[in-house]
Enzyme design. Sequence first.
Site, short mmCIF file in Angstrom:
data_model
loop_
_atom_site.label_atom_id
_atom_site.label_comp_id
_atom_site.label_asym_id
_atom_site.label_seq_id
_atom_site.Cartn_x
_atom_site.Cartn_y
_atom_site.Cartn_z
N CYS A 193 -3.90 52.47 55.62
CA CYS A 193 -2.73 51.61 55.39
C CYS A 193 -2.55 50.65 56.56
CB CYS A 193 -1.46 52.44 55.22
SG CYS A 193 -1.48 53.56 53.82
N CYS A 197 -0.73 56.78 57.81
CA CYS A 197 -1.94 56.49 57.03
C CYS A 197 -2.82 55.45 57.74
CB CYS A 197 -1.52 56.01 55.65
SG CYS A 197 -2.83 55.29 54.65
#
Length: 104
Positions: free
Chosen positions: A32, A29
């Site tokens: 993230c 991600c």
Amino acid sequence: MAVNVTTDQSFAQDTANGVALIDFWATWCGPCRMQSPVVEALSDEMDDVHFFKLDVDQNPATAQEFRIMSIPTMMIKKDGQVVDQIVGYHSKEQLQQILQQYTA
């Protein structure tokens, strides 16, 4: 302080006391990976908050229990109870402002 890793097995115990911010994330991600250094910087500045990371791919039970649909999601718990959930990337200032509501 530091950002500690929590798992399906240790999540409830890890986040049972005080104010805790849990960063639900995954290695693939991109947002993230942008959020991670922000959380780490806050962990160095806010001694009254416990900081945790939970990899949703390695710990699907906790992610399912709390219906984490998008990542990054940051959950705030106070004394074991969920008090807030924040989805998407947030700046250090934004997170600090949100956390201060629960630490004052």
